[in-house]
Motif scaffolding. Sequence first.
Motif, short mmCIF file in Angstrom:
data_model
loop_
_atom_site.label_atom_id
_atom_site.label_comp_id
_atom_site.label_asym_id
_atom_site.label_seq_id
_atom_site.Cartn_x
_atom_site.Cartn_y
_atom_site.Cartn_z
N LYS A 118 0.86 -1.19 0.00
CA LYS A 118 0.00 0.00 0.00
C LYS A 118 0.89 1.23 0.00
CE LYS A 118 -3.83 -2.43 1.91
NZ LYS A 118 -5.02 -2.41 2.68
N PRO A 167 -0.13 4.96 -0.05
CA PRO A 167 -0.74 6.29 -0.02
C PRO A 167 0.36 7.36 -0.01
CG PRO A 167 -1.62 4.88 1.72
CD PRO A 167 -0.44 4.18 1.12
N ASP A 168 -0.01 8.61 -0.09
CA ASP A 168 0.95 9.71 -0.10
C ASP A 168 2.00 9.57 1.00
OD1 ASP A 168 2.02 12.18 -0.94
OD2 ASP A 168 0.81 13.27 0.54
N CYS A 170 -2.29 11.92 5.06
CA CYS A 170 -1.87 10.96 4.04
C CYS A 170 -2.74 9.70 3.98
CB CYS A 170 -0.41 10.55 4.29
SG CYS A 170 0.74 11.94 4.18
N VAL A 171 -3.31 9.27 5.09
CA VAL A 171 -4.08 8.03 5.13
C VAL A 171 -5.56 8.28 5.37
CG1 VAL A 171 -4.32 5.77 6.24
CG2 VAL A 171 -2.04 6.76 5.92
N LEU A 203 -8.15 8.31 2.63
CA LEU A 203 -8.46 7.01 2.02
C LEU A 203 -9.38 6.15 2.86
CD1 LEU A 203 -4.87 6.17 0.79
CD2 LEU A 203 -6.77 7.06 -0.57
N VAL A 204 -9.27 6.26 4.19
CA VAL A 204 -10.01 5.36 5.08
C VAL A 204 -11.10 6.05 5.88
CG1 VAL A 204 -8.07 3.77 5.25
CG2 VAL A 204 -8.35 5.54 7.00
N TRP A 235 -6.26 0.28 7.25
CA TRP A 235 -5.89 0.42 5.84
C TRP A 235 -6.50 -0.67 4.98
CZ3 TRP A 235 -0.05 1.96 5.53
CH2 TRP A 235 0.12 3.15 6.25
N ALA A 275 -8.42 0.62 2.06
CA ALA A 275 -7.75 1.39 1.01
C ALA A 275 -7.21 0.46 -0.06
CB ALA A 275 -6.62 2.22 1.60
N ASN A 276 -7.33 0.86 -1.30
CA ASN A 276 -6.84 0.05 -2.40
C ASN A 276 -5.56 0.62 -3.00
OD1 ASN A 276 -8.89 -1.88 -2.31
ND2 ASN A 276 -10.27 -0.50 -3.39
N THR A 277 -4.81 1.40 -2.22
CA THR A 277 -3.59 1.99 -2.74
C THR A 277 -2.40 1.48 -1.97
OG1 THR A 277 -3.81 3.88 -1.27
CG2 THR A 277 -4.67 4.11 -3.52
#
Length: 125
Positions: free
Chosen positions: A17, A19-20, A48-49, A52-53, A120, A123-125
């Motif tokens: 994963k 993310p930024d 950063c996370v 996404l979540v 996480w 999240a799909n990143t």
Amino acid sequence: MSKSLASKSFTNPDVLKEPDKTHSASVDLGVATATKLVLQPGWKWSECVKPLVGGHSCQAAHVGVVIQGSMTVAHDDGSEITVHAGDAYTFAPGHDGWVNGDVEFIGYEVTVSAKNFGAWSTANT
């Protein structure tokens, strides 16, 4: 993989994963999941996370060891802790965290259960 012995490389993780400002590589060892975290300077969970979540704060529990760098974690109850290279740590659910200074944070975390790595998992990143 043997039921009594296991080894996997973080260079070929089961879950990656990114993310930024985040590189999270997890390997499934059967009885536990080990994750290598590399967080860049300027990383902050809420920036950063969280996008996404969702949620107010990180709802994952963390148990790990800092290899490089420093991170501060502020809990929803107002308590705060800073961990440095060589420290073992545990963070309860309900927190934000950020990397301190200009050195990337490298840590390893272990989860002993059949769940995905923390919040996480959505999240799909």
